[in-house]
Write a protein that holds these residues in place. Structure first.
Motif, short mmCIF file in Angstrom:
data_model
loop_
_atom_site.label_atom_id
_atom_site.label_comp_id
_atom_site.label_asym_id
_atom_site.label_seq_id
_atom_site.Cartn_x
_atom_site.Cartn_y
_atom_site.Cartn_z
N TRP A 159 0.54 -0.88 -0.02
CA TRP A 159 -0.17 -0.18 -0.26
C TRP A 159 1.02 1.28 -0.01
O TRP A 159 0.35 2.10 -1.27
CB TRP A 159 -1.42 -0.12 1.10
N VAL A 163 1.84 0.47 -4.74
CA VAL A 163 0.73 1.26 -5.66
C VAL A 163 0.66 2.34 -5.33
O VAL A 163 0.32 2.78 -7.03
CB VAL A 163 -0.59 0.65 -4.19
N SER A 167 0.24 3.46 -9.29
CA SER A 167 -0.92 4.10 -9.42
C SER A 167 -0.95 5.37 -10.47
O SER A 167 -2.45 5.41 -11.42
CB SER A 167 -1.68 4.84 -7.78
N ASP A 223 -3.75 -6.01 -9.55
CA ASP A 223 -3.78 -5.67 -8.10
C ASP A 223 -4.30 -3.62 -8.32
O ASP A 223 -4.94 -3.38 -7.02
CB ASP A 223 -2.74 -5.64 -8.37
N ALA A 227 -6.32 -2.75 -5.51
CA ALA A 227 -6.25 -1.59 -3.90
C ALA A 227 -7.52 -0.44 -4.66
O ALA A 227 -8.37 0.01 -3.93
CB ALA A 227 -5.31 -1.31 -4.80
#
Length: 440
Positions: A159, A163, A167, A223, A227
């Motif tokens: 996280w 991510v 992102s 993922d 997420a």
């Protein structure tokens, strides 16, 4: 311009089609006309017009899904409605009043809920959805430091590092992260970011639905979807009057996780149940026993409900709650494992049973959910072990506001059924409010 119109993907089937998919889609009609443009025939006039085929020659008519959510104007004119808000394109082109039929609360899908509660979007997102403001930069930092979901357990580094690193390739994920952070900041500071939070949430769901309709092609795609789903779910946990949305999102997390695991489409997150057990078992050692008087109170309260369960789905959820209570009496650890398994139960229900159970008009179902919230409080020392940092008490304070909504909706003749959860949640609320941190 901030675009609230929706496209319906045809490349795949979403496991959340009944929960978070939009009501309608932009059709292939010409923007200047309600009817398709005529196309010159390539058939020579000397050959004559082709003979029409009989229905038996054409074969059975291909089925298609009809929408009954179009506006009254399009229904009256018998044309396809795009079902966009605040008005469909057909009505906008003709300056007509665009009104939609009312939909029962339990039948409203996630996109409709968000669009109907949507206030004016932030200027940056309205004009250039791919550019972000200075507030968004703060949201991004806050997500990494304080607001990322604690689930799946033992994925903090994913996280905080992985991510955020990918992102920027997934607009819908970025909007989900920013929306969660904005909602979380609103709950822990004196600044109201709810308008920006809802704007990001809407854009996240729009992009998420489009992504679900496409095939997963490269490593982080799965993922990114996961997420986004978790971020939207945790955001709903901080939103007032969002119990229905929260249940829909929890259901989505369970279904999406199962689908991605079956397709081996997860590259970074560790989400299998065995890994959850391996991580939590040592963290649950040496836990104190839960005060058995609390378990006795829960048992007595649920026992009284046994005679008014009414239907199968309420009985199913009731059985899961009684299992939690009996587990608590054996050990804190067993109570914890039985409690967290209830989240998977929501994902196992059929669409019809889920809608019946989560329907706010299902009084017994709402009372059962109040008992679940109270049991979360009873088992809070165990749930805190899932976190690698401070437990967000403000999230549970918001659960108390959900209970307040349930309490107001319960008819007087059923009020005695919520006395036990009311006592647990009101006592906890007073404690939490005195210890909620402020992040400035």
């Amino acid at each position: 311009m901030f675009d609230c119109s929706q496209g319906s993907g045809s490349g795949g089937t979403s496991p959340f089609a009944s929960s978070v998919s939009p009501n309608g889609s932009l059709g292939d009609t010409n923007m200047a006309s309600d009817t398709p443009q005529s196309v010159p025939s390539r058939v020579s006039k000397s050959l004559g017009a082709p003979k029409p085929q009989s229905s038996s020659q054409l074969g059975p008519r291909k089925g298609h899904k009809k929408s009954r959510g179009g506006c009254f104007s399009c229904k009256r004119r018998k044309i396809k409605c795009q079902e966009t808000l605040p008005a469909c394109l057909n009505c906008l082109r003709r300056s007509l009043e665009c009104k939609y039929p009312e939909v029962p609360t339990h039948e409203v899908d996630m996109m409709t809920v968000l669009r109907r509660h949507m206030t004016k979007p932030s200027a940056a997102l309205q004009s250039t959805p791919t550019l972000f403001s200075m507030d968004d930069m703060r949201f991004f930092q806050h997500f990494i430091l304080n607001a990322y979901p604690h689930l799946p357990v033992n994925n903090s580094q994913v996280w905080m590092q992985t991510v955020p690193a990918f992102s920027h390739n997934y607009d819908y994920l970025m909007h989900a992260m920013l929306g969660l952070a904005a909602t979380h900041l609103t709950s822990v500071t004196n600044v109201d970011y709810s308008e920006a939070a809802l704007s990001h949430r809407l854009l996240a769901i729009q992009g998420f639905n489009k992504a679900l309709s496409k095939k997963i092609e490269k490593k982080p795609d799965g993922d990114a979807l996961l997420a986004t789903m978790y971020s939207l779910t945790f955001q709903s946990a901080f939103m007032s009057d969002s119990l229905m949305e929260f249940l829909i999102m929890v259901r989505g997390c369970v279904m999406l996780s199962n689908q991605l695991l079956s397709q081996s489409s997860i590259a970074f997150f560790v989400i299998d149940w065995y890994s959850h057990q391996q991580y939590m078992e040592p963290r649950l050692d040496s836990l104190p026993f839960v005060d058995l008087s609390l378990a006795d109170g829960a048992e007595a309260s649920l026992e009284a409900l046994k005679f008014v369960l009414e239907d199968e789905v309420n009985g199913f959820y009731y059985h899961e709650l009684t299992n939690v209570v009996s587990g608590i009496k054996v050990s804190s650890k067993l109570g914890y494992w039985r409690l967290v398994s209830i989240y998977n139960v929501i994902g196992m229900l059929s669409d019809a049973k889920f809608n019946d159970f989560a329907n706010p008009n299902n009084t017994i179902g709402q009372i059962l959910l109040a008992h679940f919230m109270a049991l979360e409080v009873v088992l809070l020392p165990m749930l805190e072990r899932e976190y690698e940092k401070t437990f967000p008490t403000n999230q549970l304070i918001n659960r108390c506001s959900w209970f307040d909504t349930i309490e107001k909706s319960v008819p007087p003749e059923f009020r005695h059924f919520i006395q036990w959860p009311a006592g647990i949640l009101n006592d906890a609320r007073a404690r939490w409010k005195s210890m909620t941190p402020s992040i400035l």
